[in-house]
Write a protein that holds these residues in place. Structure first.
Motif, PDB file in Angstrom:
ATOM      1  N   LEU A   1       0.668  -1.068  -0.065  1.00 55.29           N
ATOM      2  CA  LEU A   1       0.075  -0.037  -0.092  1.00 55.29           C
ATOM      3  C   LEU A   1       0.922   1.152   0.072  1.00 55.29           C
ATOM      4  CD1 LEU A   1      -2.687  -1.231   2.696  1.00 55.29           C
ATOM      5  CD2 LEU A   1      -2.743  -1.404   0.084  1.00 55.29           C
ATOM      6  N   ARG A   2       0.318   2.357  -0.580  1.00 53.51           N
ATOM      7  CA  ARG A   2       1.037   3.550  -0.644  1.00 53.51           C
ATOM      8  C   ARG A   2       0.196   4.539  -0.460  1.00 53.51           C
ATOM      9  NH1 ARG A   2       4.402   0.334  -1.276  1.00 53.51           N
ATOM     10  NH2 ARG A   2       5.719  -0.304  -2.911  1.00 53.51           N
ATOM     11  N   LEU A   3       0.631   5.737   0.282  1.00 50.76           N
ATOM     12  CA  LEU A   3       0.035   6.827   0.767  1.00 50.76           C
ATOM     13  C   LEU A   3       0.705   8.111   0.441  1.00 50.76           C
ATOM     14  CD1 LEU A   3      -2.684   7.989   2.196  1.00 50.76           C
ATOM     15  CD2 LEU A   3      -1.257   7.803   4.199  1.00 50.76           C
ATOM     16  N   LYS A   4      -0.010   8.943  -0.251  1.00 47.86           N
ATOM     17  CA  LYS A   4       0.517  10.278  -0.386  1.00 47.86           C
ATOM     18  C   LYS A   4      -0.361  11.280   0.531  1.00 47.86           C
ATOM     19  CE  LYS A   4       2.458   9.616  -5.038  1.00 47.86           C
ATOM     20  NZ  LYS A   4       2.205  10.143  -6.481  1.00 47.86           N
ATOM     21  N   VAL A   5       0.239  12.250   1.127  1.00 49.11           N
ATOM     22  CA  VAL A   5      -0.408  13.229   1.815  1.00 49.11           C
ATOM     23  C   VAL A   5      -0.030  14.527   1.415  1.00 49.11           C
ATOM     24  CG1 VAL A   5      -0.931  14.035   4.179  1.00 49.11           C
ATOM     25  CG2 VAL A   5      -0.385  11.552   4.032  1.00 49.11           C
ATOM     26  N   TYR A   6      -1.004  15.337   0.977  1.00 51.43           N
ATOM     27  CA  TYR A   6      -0.780  16.556   0.482  1.00 51.43           C
ATOM     28  C   TYR A   6      -1.130  17.812   1.631  1.00 51.43           C
ATOM     29  CZ  TYR A   6      -0.495  14.428  -4.022  1.00 51.43           C
ATOM     30  OH  TYR A   6      -0.221  13.386  -5.073  1.00 51.43           O
ATOM     31  N   ILE A   7      -0.125  18.601   2.053  1.00 50.48           N
ATOM     32  CA  ILE A   7      -0.351  19.648   2.873  1.00 50.48           C
ATOM     33  C   ILE A   7       0.107  20.984   2.283  1.00 50.48           C
ATOM     34  CG2 ILE A   7      -0.294  17.783   4.897  1.00 50.48           C
ATOM     35  CD1 ILE A   7       2.473  18.727   5.601  1.00 50.48           C
ATOM     36  N   SER A   8      -0.214  21.843   2.808  1.00 52.72           N
ATOM     37  CA  SER A   8       0.470  23.440   2.539  1.00 52.72           C
ATOM     38  C   SER A   8       0.907  24.284   3.965  1.00 52.72           C
ATOM     39  CB  SER A   8      -0.782  24.290   1.832  1.00 52.72           C
ATOM     40  OG  SER A   8      -1.614  24.501   2.858  1.00 52.72           O
ATOM     41  N   ASP A   9       1.424  25.276   3.714  1.00 54.25           N
ATOM     42  CA  ASP A   9       1.744  26.043   4.765  1.00 54.25           C
ATOM     43  C   ASP A   9       0.590  26.595   5.937  1.00 54.25           C
ATOM     44  OD1 ASP A   9       4.290  25.882   4.240  1.00 54.25           O
ATOM     45  OD2 ASP A   9       4.407  27.970   3.044  1.00 54.25           O
TER      46      ASP A   9
ATOM     47  N   LEU B   1       3.740  15.558   0.508  1.00 56.18           N
ATOM     48  CA  LEU B   1       3.845  16.459  -0.614  1.00 56.18           C
ATOM     49  C   LEU B   1       3.414  17.884  -0.186  1.00 56.18           C
ATOM     50  CD1 LEU B   1       2.734  13.888  -2.997  1.00 56.18           C
ATOM     51  CD2 LEU B   1       5.078  14.788  -3.006  1.00 56.18           C
ATOM     52  N   TYR B   2       3.980  18.950  -0.812  1.00 55.32           N
ATOM     53  CA  TYR B   2       3.322  20.219  -0.493  1.00 55.32           C
ATOM     54  C   TYR B   2       2.579  20.749  -1.615  1.00 55.32           C
ATOM     55  CZ  TYR B   2       5.917  20.145   3.779  1.00 55.32           C
ATOM     56  OH  TYR B   2       6.506  19.779   4.934  1.00 55.32           O
ATOM     57  N   SER B   3       1.423  21.384  -1.446  1.00 51.28           N
ATOM     58  CA  SER B   3       0.828  22.110  -2.253  1.00 51.28           C
ATOM     59  C   SER B   3       0.336  23.377  -2.034  1.00 51.28           C
ATOM     60  CB  SER B   3      -0.596  21.091  -2.671  1.00 51.28           C
ATOM     61  OG  SER B   3      -1.390  21.815  -3.426  1.00 51.28           O
ATOM     62  N   LYS B   4       0.920  24.298  -2.625  1.00 52.17           N
ATOM     63  CA  LYS B   4       0.519  25.736  -2.194  1.00 52.17           C
ATOM     64  C   LYS B   4      -0.843  26.136  -2.167  1.00 52.17           C
ATOM     65  CE  LYS B   4       4.783  27.827  -4.043  1.00 52.17           C
ATOM     66  NZ  LYS B   4       5.430  28.514  -5.101  1.00 52.17           N
ATOM     67  N   LYS B   5      -1.942  25.332  -3.053  1.00 53.07           N
ATOM     68  CA  LYS B   5      -3.410  25.600  -2.738  1.00 53.07           C
ATOM     69  C   LYS B   5      -4.223  24.923  -1.961  1.00 53.07           C
ATOM     70  CE  LYS B   5      -3.156  27.198  -7.707  1.00 53.07           C
ATOM     71  NZ  LYS B   5      -3.703  27.067  -9.156  1.00 53.07           N
ATOM     72  N   ALA B   6      -3.558  24.090  -1.205  1.00 54.49           N
ATOM     73  CA  ALA B   6      -4.270  23.132  -0.363  1.00 54.49           C
ATOM     74  C   ALA B   6      -4.797  23.902   0.617  1.00 54.49           C
ATOM     75  CB  ALA B   6      -3.761  21.938   0.189  1.00 54.49           C
ATOM     76  N   LYS B   7      -6.259  23.692   1.087  1.00 56.30           N
ATOM     77  CA  LYS B   7      -6.757  24.313   1.964  1.00 56.30           C
ATOM     78  C   LYS B   7      -7.108  23.258   3.088  1.00 56.30           C
ATOM     79  CE  LYS B   7      -8.969  27.901  -0.668  1.00 56.30           C
ATOM     80  NZ  LYS B   7     -10.192  28.526  -1.231  1.00 56.30           N
ATOM     81  N   HIS B   8      -7.076  22.148   2.498  1.00 56.54           N
ATOM     82  CA  HIS B   8      -7.126  20.981   3.501  1.00 56.54           C
ATOM     83  C   HIS B   8      -6.116  19.999   3.201  1.00 56.54           C
ATOM     84  CE1 HIS B   8     -11.506  22.240   4.402  1.00 56.54           C
ATOM     85  NE2 HIS B   8     -11.664  22.319   2.959  1.00 56.54           N
ATOM     86  N   ILE B   9      -6.087  19.066   4.105  1.00 55.18           N
ATOM     87  CA  ILE B   9      -5.111  17.861   3.959  1.00 55.18           C
ATOM     88  C   ILE B   9      -5.630  17.007   3.233  1.00 55.18           C
ATOM     89  CG2 ILE B   9      -4.037  15.979   5.094  1.00 55.18           C
ATOM     90  CD1 ILE B   9      -3.738  17.668   7.780  1.00 55.18           C
ATOM     91  N   ALA B  10      -5.116  16.659   2.056  1.00 56.02           N
ATOM     92  CA  ALA B  10      -5.767  15.755   1.148  1.00 56.02           C
ATOM     93  C   ALA B  10      -4.831  14.364   1.314  1.00 56.02           C
ATOM     94  CB  ALA B  10      -5.536  16.164  -0.251  1.00 56.02           C
ATOM     95  N   TYR B  11      -5.720  13.150   1.000  1.00 54.43           N
ATOM     96  CA  TYR B  11      -4.908  11.801   1.033  1.00 54.43           C
ATOM     97  C   TYR B  11      -5.270  11.181  -0.390  1.00 54.43           C
ATOM     98  CZ  TYR B  11      -5.081  12.658   6.070  1.00 54.43           C
ATOM     99  OH  TYR B  11      -5.066  13.165   7.249  1.00 54.43           O
ATOM    100  N   HIS B  12      -4.088  10.560  -0.601  1.00 54.68           N
ATOM    101  CA  HIS B  12      -4.109   9.711  -1.773  1.00 54.68           C
ATOM    102  C   HIS B  12      -3.557   8.194  -1.431  1.00 54.68           C
ATOM    103  CE1 HIS B  12      -3.836   8.970  -6.113  1.00 54.68           C
ATOM    104  NE2 HIS B  12      -2.806   8.342  -6.074  1.00 54.68           N
TER     105      HIS B  12
END
Length: 143
Positions: free
Chosen positions: A65-73, A90-101
């Motif tokens: 299993l693999r998990l990517k977590v997208y966060i921003s400042d 992974l960092y995403s400048k536009k992320a307003k919420h933590i996103a899971y993949h």
């Protein structure tokens, strides 16, 4: 189920008679992810990721299993790892919420999902199973 990679004859799921599997199919149809040989779910709702993870753990070891977590400042750094061993932050400048993949590399599982997505809804054995599929579609869509 098993750890079979790319076996087209493997029967990974029971979408048409299992309420839990029908729900997972609905989630994936609404908000699923797939590439050439991987299948997964992307969402900001940890409970939905957990449901998909429970399903995947029936067939795959934690190492697969693999998990990517997208966060921003601006998002909190208290993300969940769900016990998955292979995790990427992974960092995403536009992320307003933590996103899971959450995903797994499995051509066989991908084929099962794609085949089920293309099948008519009348194949469900009962209205209750069909409603679980529809609940997954609505939950995954966020409506």
């Amino acid at each position: 189920m098993g750890n079979t990679v790319g076996n087209s004859s493997a029967n990974f799921c029971d979408f048409y008679s299992s309420k839990a599997h029908a729900y997972v199919l609905g989630l994936w149809c609404a908000d699923g992810y797939h590439r050439t040989s991987s299948i997964g779910l992307s969402n900001i709702n940890p409970q939905l990721i957990e449901k998909f993870l429970e399903f995947l753990k029936q067939a795959y070891t934690d190492e697969r299993l693999r998990l990517k977590v997208y966060i921003s400042d601006s998002t909190p750094k208290n993300y969940l790892n769900f016990g998955v061993k292979s995790i990427s932050i992974l960092y995403s400048k536009k992320a307003k919420h933590i996103a899971y993949h959450l995903y797994v590399n499995s051509r066989g599982l991908l084929r099962e999902f794609v085949r089920a997505k293309q099948s008519p809804i009348k194949q469900f054995i009962s209205k209750e199973v069909a409603w679980c599929y529809m609940a997954g579609r609505f939950d995954g869509d966020g409506t």
